[in-house]
Scaffold this active site. Structure first.
Site, mmCIF file in Angstrom:
data_model
loop_
_atom_site.group_PDB
_atom_site.id
_atom_site.type_symbol
_atom_site.label_atom_id
_atom_site.label_comp_id
_atom_site.label_asym_id
_atom_site.label_seq_id
_atom_site.Cartn_x
_atom_site.Cartn_y
_atom_site.Cartn_z
ATOM 1 N N GLU A 285 0.824 -1.209 0.000
ATOM 2 C CA GLU A 285 0.000 0.000 0.000
ATOM 3 C C GLU A 285 0.859 1.259 0.000
ATOM 4 O O GLU A 285 1.155 1.811 1.071
ATOM 5 C CB GLU A 285 -0.943 0.015 1.216
ATOM 6 C CG GLU A 285 -2.024 -1.037 1.119
ATOM 7 C CD GLU A 285 -3.112 -0.881 2.174
ATOM 8 O OE1 GLU A 285 -2.936 -0.082 3.118
ATOM 9 O OE2 GLU A 285 -4.134 -1.573 2.045
ATOM 10 N N GLU A 377 -6.133 -7.309 -1.192
ATOM 11 C CA GLU A 377 -6.471 -7.221 0.244
ATOM 12 C C GLU A 377 -7.781 -6.469 0.386
ATOM 13 O O GLU A 377 -7.989 -5.434 -0.247
ATOM 14 C CB GLU A 377 -5.368 -6.471 1.000
ATOM 15 C CG GLU A 377 -5.638 -6.380 2.500
ATOM 16 C CD GLU A 377 -4.600 -5.539 3.239
ATOM 17 O OE1 GLU A 377 -3.383 -5.744 3.031
ATOM 18 O OE2 GLU A 377 -5.018 -4.664 4.020
HETATM 19 C C1 IDC Z 1 -3.188 -4.006 10.243
HETATM 20 C C2 IDC Z 1 -3.427 -5.179 11.162
HETATM 21 C C3 IDC Z 1 -3.121 -4.788 12.580
HETATM 22 C C4 IDC Z 1 -1.720 -4.216 12.636
HETATM 23 C C5 IDC Z 1 -1.588 -3.052 11.673
HETATM 24 C C6 IDC Z 1 -0.225 -2.426 11.666
HETATM 25 O O1 IDC Z 1 -4.736 -5.648 10.983
HETATM 26 O O2 IDC Z 1 -3.228 -5.910 13.432
HETATM 27 O O3 IDC Z 1 -1.469 -3.756 13.942
HETATM 28 O O4 IDC Z 1 -1.894 -3.519 10.376
HETATM 29 O O5 IDC Z 1 0.648 -3.092 10.873
HETATM 30 C C7 IDC Z 1 -4.149 -2.232 5.598
HETATM 31 C C8 IDC Z 1 -2.809 -2.852 5.636
HETATM 32 C C9 IDC Z 1 -2.728 -3.887 6.722
HETATM 33 C C10 IDC Z 1 -3.507 -3.474 7.951
HETATM 34 C C11 IDC Z 1 -4.976 -3.399 7.559
HETATM 35 C C12 IDC Z 1 -5.919 -3.041 8.741
HETATM 36 O O6 IDC Z 1 -2.402 -3.389 4.398
HETATM 37 O O7 IDC Z 1 -1.372 -4.069 7.033
HETATM 38 O O8 IDC Z 1 -3.351 -4.457 8.925
HETATM 39 N N1 IDC Z 1 -5.121 -2.421 6.498
HETATM 40 O O9 IDC Z 1 -5.592 -1.796 9.274
HETATM 41 N N2 IDC Z 1 -4.601 -1.372 4.702
HETATM 42 C C13 IDC Z 1 -5.831 -0.988 5.037
HETATM 43 C C14 IDC Z 1 -6.191 -1.646 6.187
#
Ligand code: IDC
Length: 459
Positions: A285, A377
């Site tokens: 991302e 994702e």
């Molecule tokens: C989130 C995880 C969470 C973690 C966080 C930080 O769910 O447990 O603490 O990342 O790394 C994304 C990202 C993905 C995120 C997810 C939800 O690709 O890494 O995971 N998210 O926030 N993009 C939009 C949402």
């Protein structure tokens, strides 16, 4: 094709010792099974998977030992354990995330070995000193993922027009799950959980989310590379595609990790070039960065992959957290007007159903006729990964993706304590990944969508 000589082992307790020493405190029941599989072999070398199943009481801390045949076999490199060799004895000790094995639990290890002459199987497997005998596959056979699996039916994928196409040059949609960060949730990715994903969920793909920061790849490049490769093999063995996700997130400019990306992808692309089940996702991302900068990154990383693995599909992240720019106030036109200069690529689109609704769906509907899209994702919840599941928005999204034949992976196949996770907290400490009781609300909804028949075209 695969000839399995099954030698199931259980292990005896030390009866003789009890007789000598008199009554002892109740000894922990011990027992173990090892499945040893040569997954590939080449001139002078081979790769083997070693699945350990604990048939005794739970153990915390274990060492597997086995004896290499007397034919010049040597351990070169192993993964998912701390490996060493002394004389002809190889030892593999459990590491932080797999050192606890509940009764019935399994863990998958693997190693690369060298040999001269013939390549017979190792022998005398023991777990914490207790003998195990495994089901042993003849070396040198081809790992046949079986007929009817997504990879067996579709073979090597490629992009045709704006679609993902199979070996018959027909558009297909793959539906599957993303891991959580493998630096945190490795224990969730074992034989039992991946069996459930392939057989019960009928998942077509496993996205392997390898964070680069946040205790990820940058802290141990070799270790994370091995772990990704091992998950690629585990997906392949179950006939699932594997998306290798270079999970950049913070910082948002992928160029910050350009050198790491080149090193990582050169290695995984060389190692997995012959496989049909691998798709590369080069930047999860991008955020706070222009499309021009992302495109520049892509045009440097893609040639590195192509040099080693010329025919694999590569997915490029987009601006604004892979929103095709929408979350940054832009739109898909910046990509349409200035595409990455490469073939056989797709663009990533991500959404979280409770946060991203009609205007994002409108973007995807428009963009889908111009750009090859892959939803690598998405969540059923808010963009934090938590909050309430939005059933109606999720359903609207999945109906749209089905209609457009856009492939997707849901965040996450894990037992993280957050509503985006498909498995209830604590699931990965046990052995049951199949019953409906282990599913969260999100997991139940997504499993019901993923597990319907695929009907991939075959001509
Ligand atoms: C989130 C995880 C969470 C973690 C966080 C930080 O769910 O447990 O603490 O990342 O790394 C994304 C990202 C993905 C995120 C997810 C939800 O690709 O890494 O995971 N998210 O926030 N993009 C939009 C949402």
């Amino acid at each position: 094709m695969k000839r399995i000589v099954a030698l199931l082992a259980t292990c005896a307790t030390a009866v003789g010792l009890t007789a000598l020493l008199g009554p002892q405190p109740a000894a922990a029941a011990a027992g173990c099974k090892v499945d040893y599989t040569v997954t590939s072999q080449w001139q002078g070398g081979f790769q083997a998977g070693v699945k350990i199943t604990n048939l005794g009481d739970p153990v915390t801390g274990w060492t597997l030992k086995f004896t290499l045949p007397d034919s010049g076999q040597k351990l070169v490199q192993g993964w998912n354990a701390t490996w060493s060799q002394s004389g002809s004895t190889v030892s593999a000790a459990g590491i932080d995330w797999n050192r606890t094995l509940a009764t019935g639990a399994s863990t998958d290890l693997g190693f690369v070995g060298s040999f001269t002459g013939s390549n017979p199987k190792p022998s005398a497997f023991t777990l914490n000193g207790v003998a195990c005998t495994g089901s042993v596959e003849d070396p040198g056979t081809d790992p046949n993922p079986g007929t009817g699996t997504p990879v067996a039916v579709n073979g090597q994928l490629h992009v045709c027009g704006v679609n993902l196409c199979n070996q018959y040059n027909r558009p297909i949609q793959l539906r599957g799950m993303s891991t959580h960060g493998i630096q945190w949730f490795s224990k969730c990715y074992n034989s039992a959980s991946l069996d459930a994903l392939a057989k019960d969920w009928k998942s077509d793909l496993l996205r392997i989310a390898m964070y680069v920061q946040e205790d990820g790849y940058e802290t141990d490049p070799a270790g994370f590379t091995s772990r990704v490769n091992s998950l690629v093999d585990m997906a392949e063995a179950r006939g699932m595609y594997a998306l290798i996700d270079f999970h950049t997130l913070t910082p948002g400019d992928p160029n910050y990790n350009l050198d790491r990306a080149k090193t990582f992808f050169a290695s995984v692309a060389a190692r997995n070039a012959a496989k049909k089940n691998v798709v590369y996702e080069i930047a999860n991302e991008p955020n706070g960065v222009s499309w021009t900068a992302i495109k520049n990154y892509a045009e440097q990383v893609i040639p590195v992959i192509r040099a080693a693995d010329p025919d694999a599909v590569i997915i490029v992240g987009t601006r604004g957290w892979s929103s095709l720019g929408v979350s940054d106030g832009s739109s898909e036109t910046e990509v349409v007007n200035n595409p990455v200069n490469a073939t056989n690529i797709m663009y990533a689109f991500h959404f979280y159903a409770a946060s991203h609704k009609d205007n994002y769906r409108a973007t995807v509907s428009r963009a889908a006729s111009k750009l090859p899209l892959f939803v690598t994702e998405f969540g059923t919840v808010s963009a934090t990964g938590g909050g309430t599941m939005d059933r109606s928005s999720t359903t609207a999204w999945l109906d749209l993706l089905d209609q457009l034949k856009i492939s997707y992976a849901n965040w996450t196949y894990s037992d993280a304590n957050e509503s985006s996770a498909a498995l209830k907290p604590g699931t990965c400490d046990g052995t049951d990944y199949s019953s409906s009781g282990v599913l969260t609300e999100s997991g139940a909804l997504i499993k019901s969508r993923i597990s319907t028949a695929d009907s991939f075209p075959t001509s």
